[in-house]
Design a protein around this motif. Structure first.
Motif, PDB file in Angstrom:
ATOM      1  N   VAL A 174       0.868  -1.187   0.000  1.00 19.44           N
ATOM      2  CA  VAL A 174       0.000   0.000   0.000  1.00 19.44           C
ATOM      3  C   VAL A 174       0.901   1.232   0.000  1.00 19.44           C
ATOM      4  CG1 VAL A 174      -1.822   1.254   1.190  1.00 19.44           C
ATOM      5  CG2 VAL A 174      -1.765  -1.251   1.284  1.00 19.44           C
ATOM      6  N   PRO A 175       1.097   1.865  -1.166  1.00 20.58           N
ATOM      7  CA  PRO A 175       2.021   3.001  -1.222  1.00 20.58           C
ATOM      8  C   PRO A 175       1.385   4.290  -0.717  1.00 20.58           C
ATOM      9  CG  PRO A 175       1.119   2.587  -3.391  1.00 20.58           C
ATOM     10  CD  PRO A 175       0.573   1.509  -2.491  1.00 20.58           C
ATOM     11  N   ASP A 176       2.230   5.175  -0.234  1.00 22.17           N
ATOM     12  CA  ASP A 176       1.837   6.531   0.158  1.00 22.17           C
ATOM     13  C   ASP A 176       3.014   7.442  -0.191  1.00 22.17           C
ATOM     14  OD1 ASP A 176       0.608   8.750   1.182  1.00 22.17           O
ATOM     15  OD2 ASP A 176       1.127   8.302   3.268  1.00 22.17           O
ATOM     16  N   VAL A 182       8.505   7.850  -0.173  1.00 20.98           N
ATOM     17  CA  VAL A 182       7.493   6.845  -0.499  1.00 20.98           C
ATOM     18  C   VAL A 182       7.397   5.884   0.687  1.00 20.98           C
ATOM     19  CG1 VAL A 182       6.790   4.995  -2.059  1.00 20.98           C
ATOM     20  CG2 VAL A 182       7.961   7.013  -2.968  1.00 20.98           C
ATOM     21  N   TYR A 183       6.176   5.706   1.220  1.00 17.25           N
ATOM     22  CA  TYR A 183       5.928   4.792   2.341  1.00 17.25           C
ATOM     23  C   TYR A 183       5.221   3.532   1.828  1.00 17.25           C
ATOM     24  CZ  TYR A 183       6.845   8.942   5.185  1.00 17.25           C
ATOM     25  OH  TYR A 183       7.415  10.049   5.757  1.00 17.25           O
ATOM     26  N   MET A 230       3.413  -6.626   1.945  1.00 20.42           N
ATOM     27  CA  MET A 230       4.275  -7.198   0.924  1.00 20.42           C
ATOM     28  C   MET A 230       5.238  -6.123   0.429  1.00 20.42           C
ATOM     29  SD  MET A 230       1.508  -9.517  -1.196  1.00 20.42           S
ATOM     30  CE  MET A 230       2.793 -10.336  -2.141  1.00 20.42           C
ATOM     31  N   ASN A 231       6.341  -6.533  -0.172  1.00 23.20           N
ATOM     32  CA  ASN A 231       7.321  -5.578  -0.675  1.00 23.20           C
ATOM     33  C   ASN A 231       6.710  -4.700  -1.771  1.00 23.20           C
ATOM     34  OD1 ASN A 231       9.367  -6.472   1.012  1.00 23.20           O
ATOM     35  ND2 ASN A 231      10.121  -7.979  -0.455  1.00 23.20           N
ATOM     36  N   GLY A 235       7.948   0.057   5.624  1.00 22.11           N
ATOM     37  CA  GLY A 235       9.181   0.814   5.439  1.00 22.11           C
ATOM     38  C   GLY A 235       8.952   2.044   4.590  1.00 22.11           C
ATOM     39  N   TYR A 236      10.041   2.767   4.295  1.00 28.00           N
ATOM     40  CA  TYR A 236       9.943   3.977   3.491  1.00 28.00           C
ATOM     41  C   TYR A 236      11.227   4.187   2.715  1.00 28.00           C
ATOM     42  CZ  TYR A 236      12.879   6.296   6.977  1.00 28.00           C
ATOM     43  OH  TYR A 236      13.919   6.644   7.805  1.00 28.00           O
TER      44      TYR A 236
END
Length: 552
Positions: free
Chosen positions: A455-457, A478-479, A484-485, A519-520
């Protein structure tokens, strides 16, 4: 007087000790962006950024957070007495820390060296840590003893003869049964034989798994007290081994001719057996494995006695009933579906929702109130789980709240929070009320939930125009909020204007980026800007940003 400080990680992130994982994650992002050394002008930004990352690493991990809460629970209150900061020996307060004074002695007798060096608040490890240390020590000692014994195998035995030990293999998953195998009949119609899932006798349910004996010998018993093992290959005469306990021995030896034993198959059919005959056989006797007549054989395993208890029961084809309908004090209950709802899970990644969808028919002469229903879930180790309102709301029908009228049929949901690696099978137990002795049980399957997708942010921090090179420089983060990767390729970065698509000149770090769950990735992009263009549209992973004021 010396001082000790223990960092208050909750204060560092600006959240309460009762904050959820999502609140901690949001607070961390805010603090990390505020004190990022590349973005903040605060001279202490690097130190504060390190503290924020240290606090998040502890509080975002369930085990580390529990250990931290346990450690800080024994400390004095966070408020400290007012002190003169100019007084010698009194350090200034540290943001995000708790000051813990050393104990001092009073009176004329000076403290002993042990008392002077001892901490006023001795911190003991939690009980679970002590148990792990003890268990680990026992395992190491056992391995060492085993290694020593293995080295002694070739030593003289004082005249004793060596014996051969046969290894017995067991399997938790039953082998595939051919579809064309039929051994039981009802009204001259063959019944397809499939693996059993549970056996019920005297109100006790034993979940069943399959094993494969070697060389015609009895398999080793399972460790669980309430887990039966089906000896694979016994289809005409189903042979089920039950681990020896005093309760099992008492239950089997007390069966009479009118008692009924029910064997539940994977196909959803209940095979009923009656006229049980109890006998004792020698431990090496494997004659009950014979497949010459339709019946059920129950055998106690692992009792260590000279004779083994065996119960044989005759197949009663007229008693075959579907497994999905059972009667609990006049309430006919049927399980419609039982599984993990997709696309949703608790905040704690180590747990999962499990929902049982059921149909209930009131065959009594009066209405019943569902508030009195007792519905629990039991796993393969005997651990029970109570209803959870949030998990129940994930079901298709929700919790029953209105009275069920006489003769009415309703649909309801019962939800539970279970460990992601819960022991199977899961048994759903229903009673009309908590005081009733009549409980119905349904064996359900469980498949762990699939990890949530990435889930990108995307957040932008800064964008400026480099006129000398005709490029716009963009920095951001980008978070990945998924499980999942997240892979970010160059195709996921696009900047367009009235002149068309702009060329990506440079990316730091080099694309593609691989961002782990939770992660980010900080980044800097350089893209060409056409002449006389006032604004551009930047798109990263579907997140769009309008950048204006590019004309000098």
């Amino acid at each position: 007087m010396t001082q000790k400080t223990v960092k208050d990680y909750y204060a560092v992130l600006g959240v309460s000790p009762q904050a959820s994982l999502e609140e901690i994650r949001m607070a961390y992002r805010k603090q990390a962006r505020a004190y990022h050394p590349d973005l903040s002008v605060d001279p202490d930004a690097a130190e504060r950024f390190r503290e924020v990352n240290e606090a998040y690493e502890v509080l975002a991990n369930a085990e580390k957070r529990r250990a931290y809460d346990y450690f800080t629970a024994g400390m004095p209150p966070l408020e400290t007495p007012e002190m003169d900061p100019s007084a010698p020996g009194i350090p200034s307060s540290v943001p995000g820390s708790t000051t813990v004074p050393e104990q001092s002695t009073s009176g004329g007798t000076p403290p002993s060296p042990a008392a002077r060096g001892a901490s006023p608040h001795r911190v003991y490890p939690p009980t679970w840590a002590i148990l792990l240390i003890v268990i680990g020590t026992c395992i190491i000692v056992g391995v060492g003893i085993g290694a020593i014994l293995s080295l002694r195998r070739n030593r003289p035995t004082g005249g004793a003869e060596a014996v051969q030990v046969a290894k017995l293999a067991t399997f938790l998953s039953p082998p595939v049964i051919p579809d064309d195998v039929t051994v039981l009949q009802e009204d001259n119609t063959p019944l397809r034989t499939v693996a059993p899932t549970q056996v019920t006798l005297g109100g006790t349910v034993y979940p069943v798994v399959a094993v494969l004996p070697e060389q015609g010998r009895w398999p080793l018993p399972a460790e669980q007290d309430r887990l039966g093992i089906w000896i694979y290959g016994t289809l005409i005469n189903y042979v089920i081994g039950l681990p020896y306990t005093v309760d099992t021995e008492y239950l089997l030896s007390g069966l009479v001719s009118t008692d009924r034993i029910t064997l539940t198959l994977e196909s959803g059919t209940n095979l009923v057996f009656g006229s049980p005959q109890v006998q004792r056989i020698a431990p090496e006797d494997t004659s009950p494995l014979a497949q010459d007549s339709p019946e059920l054989t129950l055998v106690t395993l692992g009792d260590g006695t000279s004779n083994r208890l065996v119960v044989k029961a005759r197949y009663l084809p007229e008693k075959v009933v579907p497994v999905d309908a059972q009667n609990a004090d006049g309430l006919i209950v049927r399980v419609v579906r039982a599984d993990v709802p997709q696309g949703t899970q608790p905040d704690d990644a180590a747990t999962a929702y499990f929902v049982v969808e059921y149909e209930l028919t009131n065959s009594t002469a009066s209405a019943v109130d569902p508030v009195f229903f007792d519905m629990v879930l039991e796993d393969g180790r005997g651990q029970r789980y109570v209803l959870n309102d949030v998990a129940t709301s994930k079901g298709s029908y929700g919790r029953l709240t209105l009275p069920v009228l006489a003769g009415a049929t309703v649909l309801g949901s019962a939800g539970y929070v279970v460990p992601r690696d819960v022991a199977t099978p899961l048994i759903w137990i229903f009673r009309a009320d908590a005081t009733s002795a009549n409980a119905v049980r349904f064996a359900t399957s469980y498949t762990p939930p699939a990890p949530l997708p990435a889930v990108p942010d995307v957040q932008l921090q800064e964008a400026f125009l480099d006129e000398n090179r005709s490029v716009v420089v963009i920095s951001g983060t980008v978070y990945n909020d998924g499980e999942m990767n997240l892979s970010v390729a160059s195709e996921a970065v696009e900047m367009t204007s009235s002149e068309g698509r702009s060329r990506l000149v440079a990316a730091t770090p080099l694309l593609p980026w691989l961002i782990t769950p939770d992660g980010y990735q900080d980044f800097e992009l350089q893209l060409e800007v056409p002449a006389d263009v006032e604004s551009v549209l930047l798109n990263i992973l579907g997140f769009s940003f309008q950048i204006e004021g590019l004309t000098p």
